[in-house]
Structures are given as C-alpha cells and as structure tokens.
Design a protein around this motif. Structure first.
Motif, PDB file in Angstrom:
ATOM      1  N   LEU A  95       4.416   4.424  -6.004  1.00 12.64           N
ATOM      2  CA  LEU A  95       4.312   2.993  -6.283  1.00 12.64           C
ATOM      3  C   LEU A  95       2.928   2.620  -6.818  1.00 12.64           C
ATOM      4  O   LEU A  95       2.809   1.712  -7.658  1.00 12.64           O
ATOM      5  N   LEU A  96       1.889   3.304  -6.350  1.00  9.78           N
ATOM      6  CA  LEU A  96       0.544   3.041  -6.874  1.00  9.78           C
ATOM      7  C   LEU A  96       0.474   3.332  -8.370  1.00  9.78           C
ATOM      8  O   LEU A  96      -0.103   2.552  -9.138  1.00  9.78           O
ATOM      9  N   PHE A  97       1.056   4.443  -8.792  1.00  7.83           N
ATOM     10  CA  PHE A  97       1.044   4.768 -10.213  1.00  7.83           C
ATOM     11  C   PHE A  97       1.892   3.782 -11.012  1.00  7.83           C
ATOM     12  O   PHE A  97       1.530   3.407 -12.130  1.00  7.83           O
ATOM     13  N   LEU A  98       3.006   3.325 -10.439  1.00  2.00           N
ATOM     14  CA  LEU A  98       3.795   2.280 -11.104  1.00  2.00           C
ATOM     15  C   LEU A  98       3.007   0.969 -11.181  1.00  2.00           C
ATOM     16  O   LEU A  98       3.096   0.248 -12.179  1.00  2.00           O
ATOM     17  N   GLN A  99       2.252   0.662 -10.129  1.00  2.00           N
ATOM     18  CA  GLN A  99       1.426  -0.543 -10.126  1.00  2.00           C
ATOM     19  C   GLN A  99       0.389  -0.491 -11.251  1.00  2.00           C
ATOM     20  O   GLN A  99       0.115  -1.506 -11.884  1.00  2.00           O
ATOM     21  N   VAL A 100      -0.188   0.686 -11.472  1.00  2.00           N
ATOM     22  CA  VAL A 100      -1.160   0.822 -12.555  1.00  2.00           C
ATOM     23  C   VAL A 100      -0.486   0.535 -13.895  1.00  2.00           C
ATOM     24  O   VAL A 100      -1.032  -0.190 -14.739  1.00  2.00           O
ATOM     25  N   LEU A 101       0.734   1.047 -14.083  1.00  2.00           N
ATOM     26  CA  LEU A 101       1.454   0.795 -15.337  1.00  2.00           C
ATOM     27  C   LEU A 101       1.797  -0.680 -15.510  1.00  2.00           C
ATOM     28  O   LEU A 101       1.618  -1.249 -16.592  1.00  2.00           O
ATOM     29  N   VAL A 102       2.269  -1.316 -14.452  1.00  2.00           N
ATOM     30  CA  VAL A 102       2.583  -2.745 -14.517  1.00  2.00           C
ATOM     31  C   VAL A 102       1.301  -3.535 -14.752  1.00  2.00           C
ATOM     32  O   VAL A 102       1.277  -4.471 -15.558  1.00  2.00           O
ATOM     33  N   ARG A 145       5.436 -11.064 -10.466  1.00  2.00           N
ATOM     34  CA  ARG A 145       6.208 -11.022  -9.216  1.00  2.00           C
ATOM     35  C   ARG A 145       6.467  -9.568  -8.809  1.00  2.00           C
ATOM     36  O   ARG A 145       6.325  -9.198  -7.638  1.00  2.00           O
ATOM     37  N   LEU A 146       6.827  -8.715  -9.777  1.00  2.00           N
ATOM     38  CA  LEU A 146       7.027  -7.292  -9.507  1.00  2.00           C
ATOM     39  C   LEU A 146       5.734  -6.650  -9.004  1.00  2.00           C
ATOM     40  O   LEU A 146       5.754  -5.844  -8.066  1.00  2.00           O
ATOM     41  N   HIS A 147       4.615  -7.017  -9.607  1.00  2.00           N
ATOM     42  CA  HIS A 147       3.307  -6.491  -9.205  1.00  2.00           C
ATOM     43  C   HIS A 147       2.983  -6.915  -7.767  1.00  2.00           C
ATOM     44  O   HIS A 147       2.471  -6.113  -6.969  1.00  2.00           O
ATOM     45  N   PHE A 148       3.291  -8.158  -7.433  1.00  2.00           N
ATOM     46  CA  PHE A 148       3.059  -8.647  -6.082  1.00  2.00           C
ATOM     47  C   PHE A 148       3.911  -7.886  -5.065  1.00  2.00           C
ATOM     48  O   PHE A 148       3.411  -7.423  -4.036  1.00  2.00           O
ATOM     49  N   TRP A 149       5.209  -7.760  -5.325  1.00  2.00           N
ATOM     50  CA  TRP A 149       6.090  -7.086  -4.363  1.00  2.00           C
ATOM     51  C   TRP A 149       5.819  -5.587  -4.298  1.00  2.00           C
ATOM     52  O   TRP A 149       6.011  -4.953  -3.264  1.00  2.00           O
ATOM     53  N   GLY A 150       5.343  -5.004  -5.400  1.00  2.00           N
ATOM     54  CA  GLY A 150       4.893  -3.618  -5.355  1.00  2.00           C
ATOM     55  C   GLY A 150       3.705  -3.458  -4.433  1.00  2.00           C
ATOM     56  O   GLY A 150       3.625  -2.507  -3.645  1.00  2.00           O
ATOM     57  N   MET A 151       2.776  -4.417  -4.496  1.00  2.00           N
ATOM     58  CA  MET A 151       1.626  -4.412  -3.591  1.00  2.00           C
ATOM     59  C   MET A 151       2.079  -4.529  -2.143  1.00  2.00           C
ATOM     60  O   MET A 151       1.596  -3.801  -1.274  1.00  2.00           O
ATOM     61  N   ALA A 152       3.021  -5.418  -1.881  1.00  2.00           N
ATOM     62  CA  ALA A 152       3.510  -5.601  -0.507  1.00  2.00           C
ATOM     63  C   ALA A 152       4.179  -4.321  -0.005  1.00  2.00           C
ATOM     64  O   ALA A 152       3.987  -3.919   1.157  1.00  2.00           O
ATOM     65  N   ALA A 153       4.938  -3.657  -0.866  1.00  2.00           N
ATOM     66  CA  ALA A 153       5.602  -2.406  -0.474  1.00  2.00           C
ATOM     67  C   ALA A 153       4.570  -1.308  -0.208  1.00  2.00           C
ATOM     68  O   ALA A 153       4.711  -0.533   0.747  1.00  2.00           O
ATOM     69  N   ILE A 154       3.531  -1.241  -1.033  1.00  2.00           N
ATOM     70  CA  ILE A 154       2.476  -0.235  -0.825  1.00  2.00           C
ATOM     71  C   ILE A 154       1.782  -0.472   0.506  1.00  2.00           C
ATOM     72  O   ILE A 154       1.543   0.471   1.272  1.00  2.00           O
ATOM     73  N   VAL A 155       1.469  -1.711   0.807  1.00  2.00           N
ATOM     74  CA  VAL A 155       0.803  -2.029   2.083  1.00  2.00           C
ATOM     75  C   VAL A 155       1.700  -1.621   3.255  1.00  2.00           C
ATOM     76  O   VAL A 155       1.233  -1.015   4.232  1.00  2.00           O
ATOM     77  N   ALA A 156       2.994  -1.925   3.174  1.00  2.00           N
ATOM     78  CA  ALA A 156       3.921  -1.563   4.257  1.00  2.00           C
ATOM     79  C   ALA A 156       4.035  -0.047   4.393  1.00  2.00           C
ATOM     80  O   ALA A 156       4.012   0.491   5.511  1.00  2.00           O
ATOM     81  N   LEU A 157       4.149   0.655   3.268  1.00  2.00           N
ATOM     82  CA  LEU A 157       4.279   2.118   3.320  1.00  2.00           C
ATOM     83  C   LEU A 157       3.005   2.788   3.822  1.00  2.00           C
ATOM     84  O   LEU A 157       3.073   3.750   4.598  1.00  2.00           O
ATOM     85  N   VAL A 158       1.856   2.298   3.401  1.00  2.00           N
ATOM     86  CA  VAL A 158       0.587   2.861   3.875  1.00  2.00           C
ATOM     87  C   VAL A 158       0.433   2.597   5.375  1.00  2.00           C
ATOM     88  O   VAL A 158      -0.005   3.467   6.133  1.00  2.00           O
ATOM     89  N   GLY A 159       0.809   1.395   5.799  1.00  2.00           N
ATOM     90  CA  GLY A 159       0.765   1.095   7.227  1.00  2.00           C
ATOM     91  C   GLY A 159       1.668   2.015   8.026  1.00  2.00           C
ATOM     92  O   GLY A 159       1.280   2.522   9.095  1.00  2.00           O
TER      93      GLY A 159
END
Length: 145
Positions: free
Chosen positions: A99-106, A123-137
């Motif tokens: 997801l981090l690499f997808l975030q860089v592309l977005v 919106r996709l960038h925001f929800w990607g960030m939220a998913a990354i935070v949840a997965l890292v947690g």
C-alpha cells in the motif's frame, strides 16, 4: 551493524516519518485543524506559494518512508531473522508495504493540479493512509510480543 538493531530502529523511524507525513498536509491546509495544531492564528499563516508546492516535505517524507520500510523488511529477510516473528504480523506488514508503494503512485498522480478525478484520488489517498496506519498498528501489535 546488528540486524535486530537496524530492523528495530528503521521500523520506529519509519513510524515517526509516517506520522510526520500524515500531519504535514493538515498543518499546511488552512482550517480549524491547522489552527488547533499550531499556536499561530489561521490568518497569519498566509503563504504566496501554492498548496502543492508547500507539500514538498510531505512528498519527500513519503518517498523516504517507502524506501526505509523496504529496507526494514529486506534486511531481516536477507539475514534469516524473519523466521522468529509472527507470520500474521508479517502479512500485515507486507500489505502495508504494498500500500505504501501504491500511495507513492497515487501521490505522484495528485501532484498534477489539472488531473481529472482529483477528488476521488484524494479520497483514495486518504483511505490508503488509514489502511496503512491500521496495518502497521496490527504489525506492531502482533510482532511486539
């Protein structure tokens, strides 16, 4: 350098940089949140440079986080240290890295101000960030034992 130390230090540094990268756009955007996060009133934070130019630190933090996270994963995999960790936690981390690499592309796409569907991409960038935070947690929670 000790593999365990590098893995631990790079992981925590990446977490700090993710937090900084998340905070930068909210601090720079004029609104109630930036007023609450900073001591200066909103009116005194006027800038002549456009918002996308002021986000340079956000862009670079994202690039550094992606590279540092890749190194955080690569070094222990190469040394064989990964065998002693929780498998589900590693899957969470793997999904977060993808997801981090997808975030860089977005994010690279969002740097162009004239892009069509900009609101949907943000919106996709925001929800990607939220998913990354949840997965890292979840990764930290599973592998901290």
């Amino acid at each position: 350098m000790n593999t365990f130390f590098f893995t631990s230090a790079s992981g925590w540094l990446a977490l700090i940089l993710v937090s900084v990268a998340i905070a930068i756009p909210y601090i720079l955007r004029r609104g109630w949140l930036s007023g609450a996060l900073t001591a200066r009133p909103i009116e005194s934070r006027t800038s002549s440079s456009p918002f996308l130019v002021r986000l340079r630190a956000h862009y670079w933090a994202g690039y550094v986080v992606a590279g540092l996270s890749f190194a955080h994963a690569w070094v222990p995999m190469r040394s064989g240290y990964m065998k002693r960790t929780d498998v589900l936690g590693l899957w969470f981390a793997t999904l977060a890295l993808l997801l981090l690499f997808l975030q860089v592309l977005v994010g690279l796409t969002l740097r162009a101000p004239q892009i069509q569907g900009r609101h949907s991409l943000r919106r996709l960038h925001f929800w990607g960030m939220a998913a990354i935070v949840a997965l890292v947690g979840a990764h930290i929670w599973r592998n901290a034992r």
